[in-house]
Design a protein around this motif. Structure first.
Motif, short mmCIF file in Angstrom:
data_model
loop_
_atom_site.label_atom_id
_atom_site.label_comp_id
_atom_site.label_asym_id
_atom_site.label_seq_id
_atom_site.Cartn_x
_atom_site.Cartn_y
_atom_site.Cartn_z
N GLN A 136 0.82 -1.21 0.00
CA GLN A 136 0.00 0.00 0.00
C GLN A 136 0.86 1.25 0.00
O GLN A 136 0.59 2.21 -0.76
CB GLN A 136 -0.93 0.00 1.21
CG GLN A 136 -1.90 1.16 1.24
CD GLN A 136 -2.75 1.15 2.49
OE1 GLN A 136 -2.24 1.35 3.59
NE2 GLN A 136 -4.05 0.90 2.32
N TYR A 137 1.89 1.28 0.82
CA TYR A 137 2.76 2.46 0.88
C TYR A 137 3.47 2.71 -0.45
O TYR A 137 3.63 3.85 -0.87
CB TYR A 137 3.79 2.30 2.00
CG TYR A 137 3.27 2.58 3.39
CD1 TYR A 137 2.00 3.08 3.61
CD2 TYR A 137 4.06 2.33 4.51
CE1 TYR A 137 1.53 3.33 4.89
CE2 TYR A 137 3.62 2.58 5.79
CZ TYR A 137 2.34 3.08 5.98
OH TYR A 137 1.90 3.33 7.24
N LEU B 192 0.84 4.18 -2.86
CA LEU B 192 0.45 5.53 -2.49
C LEU B 192 1.57 6.54 -2.74
O LEU B 192 1.33 7.64 -3.24
CB LEU B 192 0.02 5.57 -1.02
CG LEU B 192 -1.30 4.89 -0.70
CD1 LEU B 192 -1.54 4.85 0.80
CD2 LEU B 192 -2.46 5.60 -1.40
N ARG B 193 2.79 6.16 -2.44
CA ARG B 193 3.90 7.08 -2.68
C ARG B 193 4.11 7.33 -4.17
O ARG B 193 4.45 8.44 -4.58
CB ARG B 193 5.18 6.55 -2.02
CG ARG B 193 5.19 6.75 -0.51
CD ARG B 193 6.57 6.54 0.10
NE ARG B 193 6.61 7.01 1.46
CZ ARG B 193 6.79 8.26 1.83
NH1 ARG B 193 6.93 9.20 0.90
NH2 ARG B 193 6.83 8.60 3.10
N GLN B 194 3.89 6.30 -4.98
CA GLN B 194 3.99 6.49 -6.43
C GLN B 194 2.92 7.47 -6.89
O GLN B 194 3.19 8.40 -7.66
CB GLN B 194 3.81 5.16 -7.14
CG GLN B 194 3.92 5.23 -8.66
CD GLN B 194 5.32 5.63 -9.12
OE1 GLN B 194 6.30 5.10 -8.61
NE2 GLN B 194 5.41 6.55 -10.05
N LEU B 195 1.71 7.31 -6.42
CA LEU B 195 0.61 8.20 -6.83
C LEU B 195 0.82 9.62 -6.35
O LEU B 195 0.48 10.59 -7.05
CB LEU B 195 -0.72 7.66 -6.28
CG LEU B 195 -1.27 6.40 -6.95
CD1 LEU B 195 -2.43 5.83 -6.15
CD2 LEU B 195 -1.72 6.71 -8.38
N MET B 196 1.39 9.78 -5.17
CA MET B 196 1.61 11.11 -4.61
C MET B 196 2.86 11.79 -5.15
O MET B 196 3.08 12.98 -4.93
CB MET B 196 1.71 11.04 -3.08
CG MET B 196 0.42 10.63 -2.40
SD MET B 196 0.52 10.74 -0.58
CE MET B 196 1.81 9.55 -0.20
N GLY B 197 3.70 11.02 -5.87
CA GLY B 197 4.96 11.58 -6.33
C GLY B 197 5.94 11.80 -5.19
O GLY B 197 6.78 12.69 -5.25
N GLN B 198 5.83 10.98 -4.15
CA GLN B 198 6.69 11.10 -2.97
C GLN B 198 7.48 9.80 -2.80
O GLN B 198 7.27 9.03 -1.88
CB GLN B 198 5.84 11.37 -1.72
CG GLN B 198 5.06 12.67 -1.77
CD GLN B 198 5.96 13.88 -1.67
OE1 GLN B 198 7.03 13.83 -1.07
NE2 GLN B 198 5.53 14.98 -2.28
N TYR B 199 8.41 9.56 -3.72
CA TYR B 199 9.15 8.30 -3.74
C TYR B 199 10.05 8.15 -2.52
O TYR B 199 10.73 9.09 -2.10
CB TYR B 199 10.01 8.21 -5.00
CG TYR B 199 10.79 6.92 -5.09
CD1 TYR B 199 10.24 5.80 -5.70
CD2 TYR B 199 12.07 6.82 -4.55
CE1 TYR B 199 10.94 4.60 -5.77
CE2 TYR B 199 12.78 5.63 -4.62
CZ TYR B 199 12.21 4.52 -5.22
OH TYR B 199 12.90 3.35 -5.27
#
Length: 221
Positions: free
Chosen positions: A47-48, A51-58
């Motif tokens: 999940q993390y 979500l990080r991929q979608l948020m652009g927060q790699y």
């Protein structure tokens, strides 16, 4: 199309290695909570990354794995300190290979064999080096090199570039159906290693083959 296959790309976690083999170390530390820890940890890890991929927060998978473990132990109201966390993270760097993995890779040595994982190199390289598969893999490919998690098209494109083959020349294997859907959408031939007998997801991307374990891919020789 089977005759066109030049490269075999294996996902790592769940496909070649049993992610739930960490439950034994979890049991050592937390008794009958061990299996539940392994399940929640894996769910949150995936999940993390999504979500990080979608948020652009790699963040690298090693950081995500630590964060997912932190969440899991907190959710289950289990006490932990840095020593316990490091013990469990070390178990993740020493997962057990599935029983048939080494034999199948050995029999498919006439193809280029690569692993392609969301795992960062600080997780992947120790895992493979310490395993029975270490001499059977030609290329270790990590999404961390381009900071794009699977199942983004950019991640599969990177693996293709590293191997220097065409899309139709790849057989991609994963136990994760979301990964199979992404690889199929990209243009790879795919084999879903459906170890748990799960139904197909409704994503409009059916694998070329479905097997209960890796032995089925021998028909691609």
């Amino acid at each position: 199309m089977k005759s066109s296959i030049q490269a075999l790309i294996f996902d790592v976690y769940g496909t070649l290695f049993d992610v739930y083999s960490v439950k034994e170390k979890c049991r050592d530390l937390y008794g009958d909570k061990g299996e539940e820890i392994s399940i929640v940890w894996r769910q949150k890890q995936l999940q993390y990354s999504f979500l990080r991929q979608l948020m652009g927060q790699y963040e690298p998978f090693s950081k995500i794995t630590r964060d997912a473990l932190d969440y899991t132990l907190t959710k289950l109201e289990l006490p932990y300190d840095e020593e316990k966390v490091e013990t469990l993270l070390e178990a993740y760097r020493n997962l057990e290979a599935h029983p048939e993995s080494a034999e199948i890779l050995e029999q498919m040595r006439d193809k280029k064999i690569a692993v392609f994982s969301n795992g960062s190199r600080d997780m992947l390289e120790p895992l493979i080096k310490n395993s029975v598969l270490s001499e059977l893999i030609d290329e270790i490919i990590s999404v961390d090199d381009i900071k794009q998690y699977k199942p983004t098209p950019a991640s599969y494109s990177y693996a293709l570039k590293v191997l220097g083959v065409e899309r139709h020349e790849v057989l991609f294997m994963s136990s994760n159906e979301w990964d199979i859907a992404g690889a199929k959408s990209f243009g790879f031939q795919t084999a879903w290693i459906n170890r748990d007998g799960m139904p197909l997801d409704k994503l409009g991307m059916e694998p070329d083959s479905i097997y209960r374990d890796l032995t089925g891919i021998l028909e691609w020789q």
